[in-house]
Design a protein around this motif. Structure first.
Motif, PDB file in Angstrom:
ATOM      1  N   LYS A  88       0.733   0.662 -33.177  1.00  0.00           N
ATOM      2  CA  LYS A  88       1.666   0.447 -34.291  1.00  0.00           C
ATOM      3  C   LYS A  88       1.419  -0.910 -34.953  1.00  0.00           C
ATOM      4  N   THR A 155       7.348   3.703 -41.788  1.00  0.00           N
ATOM      5  CA  THR A 155       7.349   3.474 -40.345  1.00  0.00           C
ATOM      6  C   THR A 155       8.414   2.452 -39.970  1.00  0.00           C
ATOM      7  N   THR A 158      13.102   3.070 -40.753  1.00  0.00           N
ATOM      8  CA  THR A 158      13.251   4.398 -40.146  1.00  0.00           C
ATOM      9  C   THR A 158      14.310   5.241 -40.861  1.00  0.00           C
ATOM     10  N   TRP A 166       8.130  12.223 -40.774  1.00  0.00           N
ATOM     11  CA  TRP A 166       7.274  11.030 -40.665  1.00  0.00           C
ATOM     12  C   TRP A 166       6.025  11.362 -39.835  1.00  0.00           C
ATOM     13  N   HIS A 170       2.196  11.173 -40.810  1.00  0.00           N
ATOM     14  CA  HIS A 170       1.356  10.277 -40.026  1.00  0.00           C
ATOM     15  C   HIS A 170       0.071  10.983 -39.578  1.00  0.00           C
ATOM     16  N   ARG A 461       7.670   5.105 -32.604  1.00  0.00           N
ATOM     17  CA  ARG A 461       7.474   4.883 -34.038  1.00  0.00           C
ATOM     18  C   ARG A 461       7.531   3.401 -34.349  1.00  0.00           C
TER      19      ARG A 461
END
Ligand SMILES: Cc1cc2nc3c(=O)[nH]c(=O)nc-3n(C[C@H](O)[C@H](O)[C@H](O)COP(=O)(O)OP(=O)(O)OC[C@H]3O[C@@H](n4cnc5c(N)ncnc54)[C@H](O)[C@@H]3O)c2cc1C
Length: 461
Positions: A88, A155, A158, A166, A170, A461
Motif C-alpha cells: 500500500k 484508497t 475510504t 474499490w 484495484h 486497504r
C-alpha cells in the motif's frame, strides 16, 4: 519501522544507481546566468523529471512484486499483513513521486514565461526502436498518472468508495503498471541504460511486468490454493444478526498445515472472491473428518455486507477454497520479556488459536511458549458469545495465560498504561483489534518504554 526502512532502502538504491550515470557536474548553478538564460533551471528541471520518474516506476515495480503474496517475504517484513502494508505504501509513494514528476514536467511553462527557452538542452536520445512512439508513450503516461492519482484518493478516502467496488477497480492496476512501464522504456534517456542503472531498471521493469501479467491471469496464490468443503456451520450466541459464525472446514490432504495465529484467504463463493480470515483453531486440534481430511475452524464476525449474510448463506457440504496459510503472528516473543496479548472484537481469533495450542492434549508447537497475559476488550461481556470460550481456554492453558477482560458496557476501556500496571521489565505486546486502539498502543510504544509491539493488521486497504 520495517516498512519505512524497506521503502528508504529501495529509493536509496535507485538514487545511487542514477547518481552513477548522472553527469559528474549537475550544471544547475547558477539557475539563471548573467545573460538571463535559465540553463541551470532547465537542467534542474531535467534532473527532477528523471529522478522522480525513476522513483515512481521503481515503487510501482515494488508494489507489483509485493502483490504476488510471496511467502518468503513474510520473514523479513514480519508477516503477510505487513507485506500488504508495504504494498500500500509503495503504491502511495509511487503516486506522490508521480506528482513530482508531473510537476517537473509542467514547470517548463513557468520557466519559459520567466526566462525564455535560452539554455534549454535538446531532447535526450532514447532507445532507437522506440523513438517513433514518443507521443504515444507521453499520452499513455499522462492518462495512467491521472488514474493513479484517482486510485490513491479512493484508497485513502475510504468513504468515497466501499471496499467491494474499490477492489474491482484495484484489479486494473496491473494494466496501469504496464502502461507506465511502456512510458518509462520509451522515454528513458539512452545513457540511463548503461550500468548500473540500466541493469537495475531493466530487471525491475521485467519483474514488475511479469508480476502484472501473472496478476491479470488470476494466478496470484494459485499454488497455495486448496479445495475443501464446509463440514459444519453454527451461528454462535443468541443467533442474532450480530452474532459471529463458526465454520469448520475440511481440507484435502494436500493442505500443508498451519501454525497457530496464521490466517488464510477463504473463498466460499466464486463471484465474491477471497476474504482473509484467521484460522481460529490450533494445528491438529480438531482432528480429521470421517474421510480423513484435516479440519480447521474459522470464526467470522458480521462486520460488513458480505460477512453479515454468511450465517444464512453457508451450508454444510458447500465447496470452499482456502489459500494459505500466511502470517507470523505467533505470540512468541523474546526471552526475558513479558508477553502481553491484546485482543479487541474480531481480533480475538488469532488468540483463540494460540490458546488452543496451549491446551493439554494438543501437540505443542516446536518453539517454546512463554507465560502470557491476555487483555480482551469486548463491547459487552454479558452478551459476548466468545468470552466463555476465552475464559476456559485461559484457565487450562499451559504455560499459563492470565486473563483481564475490559468490558466497554461497564466503562472499562483499556489504556496503554494499564498494560504496564504491576509489570517490571520490557514487554512484548501482541495486538490484534480495532485500528484506533492499535494506533494508541503504537504511539505509546514509541515513547521511552522498553515495548516491542507486534500488530496483526486486519485492514488490507
Ligand atoms: C489477516 C486478516 C485476518 C482476519 N481474520 C478475521 C477473522 O478471523 N474473523 C473475522 O470476523 N474477520 C477477520 N478479518 C476481517 C475480515 O476479512 C473482514 O471483516 C471481511 O473481509 C469483511 O468483508 P465484508 O465484505 O463483509 O465487509 P465490507 O463492509 O465490504 O468491508 C469491510 C472491511 O473489510 C475489509 N475487507 C473486505 N473484503 C475484503 C477482502 N476480500 N480482502 C481483504 N479485506 C477485505 C476491508 O478493510 C473493508 O474495508 C481478517 C482480516 C485480515 C486482513
Amino acid at each position: 519501522m520495517r516498512i519505512r526502512m524497506a521503502l528508504g532502502i529501495w529509493l536509496l538504491g535507485i538514487t545511487l544507481a542514477w547518481l552513477a550515470v548522472a553527469p559528474f557536474d549537475p550544471g544547475v548553478l547558477p539557475l539563471v546566468d548573467p545573460q538571463g538564460a535559465a540553463s541551470g533551471g532547465w537542467r534542474l528541471r531535467q534532473h527532477a523529471l528523471y529522478l522522480s520518474g525513476l522513483w515512481s516506476i521503481g515503487l510501482m515495480c515494488l508494489a507489483m512484486l509485493l502483490s504476488l503474496r510471496l511467502p518468503w517475504l513474510e520473514r523479513p517484513l514480519g508477516g503477510m499483513d505487513q507485506v500488504y502494508r508495504l504494498h500500500k505504501w509503495a503504491g502511495i509513494g509511487a503516486a506522490v513521486t508521480a506528482l513530482l514528476h508531473w510537476g517537473a514536467k509542467e514547470s517548463s511553462g513557468a520557466i519559459k514565461a520567466l526566462w525564455g527557452t535560452a539554455g534549454r538542452s535538446g531532447r535526450d536520445a532514447v532507445l532507437p526502436w522506440l523513438a517513433d512512439f514518443r507521443g504515444l508513450a507521453k499520452d499513455l503516461g499522462e492518462w495512467a498518472f491521472y488514474l493513479l492519482l484517482a486510485m490513491m484518493a479512493l484508497t485513502l478516502l475510504t468513504r468515497l468508495l466501499s471496499y467491494r467496488p474499490w477492489r474491482l477497480l484495484h484489479r486494473a492496476m496491473p494494466l496501469l503498471f504496464l502502461a507506465l512501464a511502456f512510458h518509462t522504456v520509451a522515454l528513458m534517456p539512452l545513457d540511463f541504460w548503461s550500468l548500473p542503472l540500466g541493469l537495475l531498471m531493466g530487471a525491475l521493469l521485467l519483474l514488475g511486468s511479469a508480476a502484472a501479467l501473472w496478476s491479470l491471469a488470476g494466478w496470484i496464490g494459485r499454488s497455495r490454493r486448496h479445495a475443501g468443503r464446509i463440514q459444519s456451520v453454527r451461528v454462535l450466541g443468541d443467533g442474532s444478526e450480530r452474532a459471529p459464525v463458526e465454520v469448520i472446514c475440511a481440507l484435502s490432504s494436500r493442505w500443508p498445515g498451519h501454525r497457530a495465529g496464521q490466517f488464510a484467504f477463504v473463498r466460499f463463493d466464486r463471484s465474491e472472491g477471497a476474504h482473509p480470515f484467521t484460522i481460529a483453531s490450533a494445528p491438529g486440534s480438531l482432528g480429521t473428518s470421517e474421510q480423513g481430511e484435516p479440519l480447521l475452524r474459522l470464526i467470522i464476525k458480521p462486520l460488513g455486507d458480505y460477512t453479515r449474510s454468511l450465517g444464512q448463506r453457508l451450508r454444510a457440504g458447500q465447496h470452499v477454497d482456502i489459500e494459505g496459510p500466511y502470517g507470523r503472528f505467533d505470540g512468541q516473543g523474546g526471552r526475558g520479556r513479558r508477553q502481553v496479548w491484546v485482543a479487541g472484537g474480531a481480533g480475538v481469533t488469532p488468540f483463540l488459536s494460540l490458546l488452543e495450542a496451549r491446551q493439554p492434549g494438543v501437540e505443542p508447537s516446536r518453539s517454546r511458549a512463554l507465560p502470557a497475559h491476555l487483555h480482551y476488550c469486548t463491547r459487552d461481556a454479558a452478551d459476548d458469545p466468545l468470552l466463555p470460550r476465552v475464559r476456559s481456554l485461559c484457565e487450562r492453558a499451559r504455560p499459563p495465560v492470565a486473563l483481564t477482560v475490559h468490558d466497554d458496557a461497564q466503562g472499562q476501556r483499556l489504556t496503554p498504561q494499564a498494560l504496564e500496571a504491576g509489570a517490571a521489565g520490557p514487554l512484548d505486546i501482541w495486538f490484534c483489534g480495532p485500528r484506533g486502539l492499535g494506533d494508541a498502543l503504537h504511539a505509546h510504544a514509541r515513547g521511552p518504554r522498553p515495548w516491542r509491539l507486534h500488530r496483526e493488521s486486519f485492514a488490507m486497504r
